[in-house]
Scaffold this motif. Structure first.
Motif, mmCIF file in Angstrom:
data_model
loop_
_atom_site.group_PDB
_atom_site.id
_atom_site.type_symbol
_atom_site.label_atom_id
_atom_site.label_comp_id
_atom_site.label_asym_id
_atom_site.label_seq_id
_atom_site.Cartn_x
_atom_site.Cartn_y
_atom_site.Cartn_z
ATOM 1 N N LEU A 198 0.825 -1.203 0.000
ATOM 2 C CA LEU A 198 0.000 0.000 0.000
ATOM 3 C C LEU A 198 0.862 1.258 0.000
ATOM 4 C CD1 LEU A 198 -2.787 -1.018 2.551
ATOM 5 C CD2 LEU A 198 -2.935 -0.990 0.055
ATOM 6 N N TYR A 222 -7.888 -0.466 -0.235
ATOM 7 C CA TYR A 222 -8.119 -0.522 1.207
ATOM 8 C C TYR A 222 -9.551 -0.123 1.559
ATOM 9 C CZ TYR A 222 -7.316 0.033 6.202
ATOM 10 O OH TYR A 222 -7.372 -0.100 7.558
ATOM 11 N N VAL A 234 -6.544 -7.383 3.221
ATOM 12 C CA VAL A 234 -5.911 -6.073 3.344
ATOM 13 C C VAL A 234 -6.486 -5.354 4.564
ATOM 14 C CG1 VAL A 234 -5.414 -3.905 2.179
ATOM 15 C CG2 VAL A 234 -5.634 -5.999 0.845
ATOM 16 N N GLY A 235 -5.671 -5.177 5.570
ATOM 17 C CA GLY A 235 -6.126 -4.486 6.773
ATOM 18 C C GLY A 235 -6.940 -5.393 7.676
#
Lengths: 352, 282
Positions: A198, A222, A234-235
């Motif tokens: 990212l 994101y 992601v995250g």
């Protein structure tokens, strides 16, 4: 016209497809990352660009020329490996100059180019050292200089920072991006580290089980994940199984409490869907027009810049990330707390 | 539960614990000295015997006679040349093979390893008769002249070195990341020949050296095959000497021993020299 084009690229190693129908157009000077868990096919795709693997189907085109079956030593592609792969028998300067020597360039030109490259990575004073005399971070910088010395059309990096300490990793990440911008070189970067992907990329390709899940700018990947896999990989993410009460108004029911989504929900009334919510969108303040959920505090983890609180709300656990402040009043485990979040923070996906 | 501050028996025993270590060192010295004596006593005995050529006094008469013999130095130098050429052939075959097996055909490794072990399995006498039968008739008539037989002999020596050479080189390859180094060189534009010459070979120097030293030691003293192929190398010469002379064979053994070690030392020095040169920058 795209500079590097991967068209319907597939690779099978006997079993199920390692890479399936990979389609990507990379612009000149762009920095693209392949992000995914191990075994998702990201490295195999990179190796097909480098020429180390022959695609089972599909084509690789660079600047209008078909490279699909060209051997790696005729591609003019620079490669950086996780294991550095510096030649142990050569000094830093000879490592960096190797590609030019192989091309039969005159010695003056090689020396000048090596000097220039070592300036670029700020290691001119270590030209005579040998790889074993360098730290991991230094070795990887030399490997980067070596790959760039031949002025490749594309720079490929295969998990280049995975073997390094956390601090060096962040430093070198910035360094790679600086050099990439300075030279304007088209770059493909493979990593399993989402923060790395990212922070460094113009665009990120999220991969899973040999397939592309989503391609987009880091912010987009994101904040607007298109598949459940991307959202989860992601995250950190709260995924709540909710019942649609009123689809047109975006009204959802969760554990006897009501949640309002930002807009209409694409599902039938009464259907069960997943409501997604990033932990950093939740907070302990209450504001008018925001959703509120009440639950019991299960754990409080102090992470430095962040404080992570987990609450049980009905059958589910939700995670809240609060930015650290010196005046922060940490909630206590076992007490009841109400958390709030704005309707636009919620998005809905069908359950699988 | 309280934590006791009294010395725990095991902890109190620490000074005692030193004794077994000292005891180990004592025994390792004993075994080391036994080993040294085992190797050096026969050598010392041979050396002592070689000094007794003249009645009543010790001297180097046997050595003088040995070097005066017109056949000694030619056979010795022939053996050295044979050894060097055999090492060279062996390296040319083994290094690319071991490299390729490790890079592309790891499943074939046990097969290749078995093939390289064959010289251990087949007795020298059987081997030499097989070779003579095969190469003493057209189309592969190699035993007709002394020189063509010598070529054959050197090739056989190269094959004899395979078990040592393959193992050394394969271990050397294991110590470097063959695949990444190869791919790095490839992506920089190198072809196979360049990769082998510039990247693989230089990083195998120590492995190649140990294989080469073993080959050298074997070829210098080799007797059976050379004899059956009617070659005037050191092995048959030594045998001849043993039959006809009393003190010279011992002198010969000492000289051969010293010269073999000198040759090994030389190879070692040369390779060390290269390393320090590289270490200095170029």
């Amino acid at each position: 016209m795209p500079y590097l084009e991967l068209h319907n690229l597939s690779k099978t190693f006997g079993g199920p497809g390692a890479v399936v129908d990979f389609d990507l157009a990379v612009e000149r000077g762009e920095f693209v990352s392949f992000l995914g868990p191990s075994g998702c096919g990201k490295t195999t795709t990179l190796r097909m660009i480098a020429g180390f693997e022959l695609p089972t189907a599909g084509t690789v085109t660079l600047d209008g020329k078909d490279l699909t079956t060209k051997p790696p030593n005729q591609r003019n592609v620079g490669m950086v490996f996780q294991s550095y792969a510096l030649f142990p028998n050569m000094s830093v300067a000879r490592n960096v100059g190797f590609g030019l020597k192989v091309r039969g360039r005159p010695k003056d030109e090689i020396d000048a180019r090596v000097g220039e490259m070592l300036e670029l990575i700020k290691m001119a004073h270590l030209a005579k050292r040998y790889p074993y005399q360098l730290s991991g971070g230094q070795q990887q910088r030399v490997a980067l200089a070596r790959a760039l010395a031949i002025q490749p059309q594309v720079l490929l990096l295969d998990e280049p920072l995975s073997a390094l300490d956390a601090k060096i990793r962040v430093e070198l990440r910035a360094e790679i991006r600086r050099i990439q911008r300075e030279l304007g070189i088209t770059t493909v970067y493979v990593t399993h580290d989402q923060e790395e992907a990212l922070s460094i990329s113009d665009r990120v390709v999220v991969m899973n089980a040999g397939r592309m899940e989503q391609v987009g700018q880091p912010f987009e990947i994101y904040n607007f994940p298109r598949t459940e896999f991307v959202a989860g990989f992601v995250g950190t993410l709260n995924q709540l199984r909710v019942t649609v009460v009123e689809a047109a108004a975006g009204r959802l029911a969760f554990a006897d409490q009501t949640i309002a989504a930002g807009g209409p929900v694409d599902a039938a009334n009464g259907a069960t869907v997943l409501a997604m919510l990033r932990p950093e969108e939740l907070h302990f303040r209450t504001a008018a027009g925001e959703n509120q959920l009440t639950g019991k505090v299960e754990s409080v983890t102090f992470l430095g810049a962040l404080v992570r609180v987990q609450l049980s709300v009905g059958p589910a656990r939700i995670t809240l990330d609060a930015l650290n402040e010196r005046r922060l009043n940490l909630p206590k485990v076992g007490e009841m707390q109400t958390v709030s979040f704005p309707p636009h923070a919620v998005w809905v996906m069908p359950t699988t | 539960m309280t934590i006791s501050t009294a010395p725990v028996p095991g902890v109190a025993g620490v000074p005692k614990g030193k004794r077994p270590a000292e005891g180990n060192r004592f025994w390792s010295w004993v075994f080391f000295l036994m080993g040294v004596l085992y190797f050096l006593l026969p050598l010392a005995g041979t050396f002592y015997w070689s000094l007794r050529a003249e009645k009543g006094r010790l001297g180097f008469e046997a050595y003088r006679r040995l070097f005066a013999d017109a056949n000694f130095l030619p056979s010795f130098s022939e053996s050295i040349i044979n050894a060097v050429v055999a090492i060279f052939i062996s390296l040319l075959i083994i290094v690319p093979t071991a490299y390729w097996v490790r890079l592309r055909m790891p499943k074939l490794r046990p097969v290749v390893e078995f093939i390289t072990l064959l010289p251990f399995v087949i007795p020298a006498v059987v081997l030499v008769f097989g070779i003579i039968r095969l190469y003493s008739q057209p189309p592969l008539l190699l035993t007709a002249t002394y020189d063509s037989s010598r070529v054959l002999l050197v090739c056989v020596y190269a094959a004899l070195s395979f078990p040592y050479m393959f193992r050394s080189v394969d271990n050397g390859l294991r110590a470097i990341d063959v695949r990444s180094l190869t791919e790095a060189a490839q992506s920089l534009g190198a072809n196979w020949a360049t990769i082998l010459r510039e990247v693989i070979f230089p990083n195998l120097r120590v492995a190649v050296l140990s294989g080469a030293l073993l080959t050298f030691a074997i070829v210098i003293g080799e007797f059976t095959i050379a004899l059956f192929m009617a070659q005037h190398t050191l092995g048959p010469y030594m045998q001849e000497l043993t039959r006809s002379k009393v003190y010279e064979p011992s002198a010969m053994a000492i000289v051969a021993f010293a010269m073999t070690w000198a040759a090994m030392g030389l190879i070692y020095r040369v390779s060390r020299g290269q390393q320090t040169q590289i270490g200095a920058g170029h």
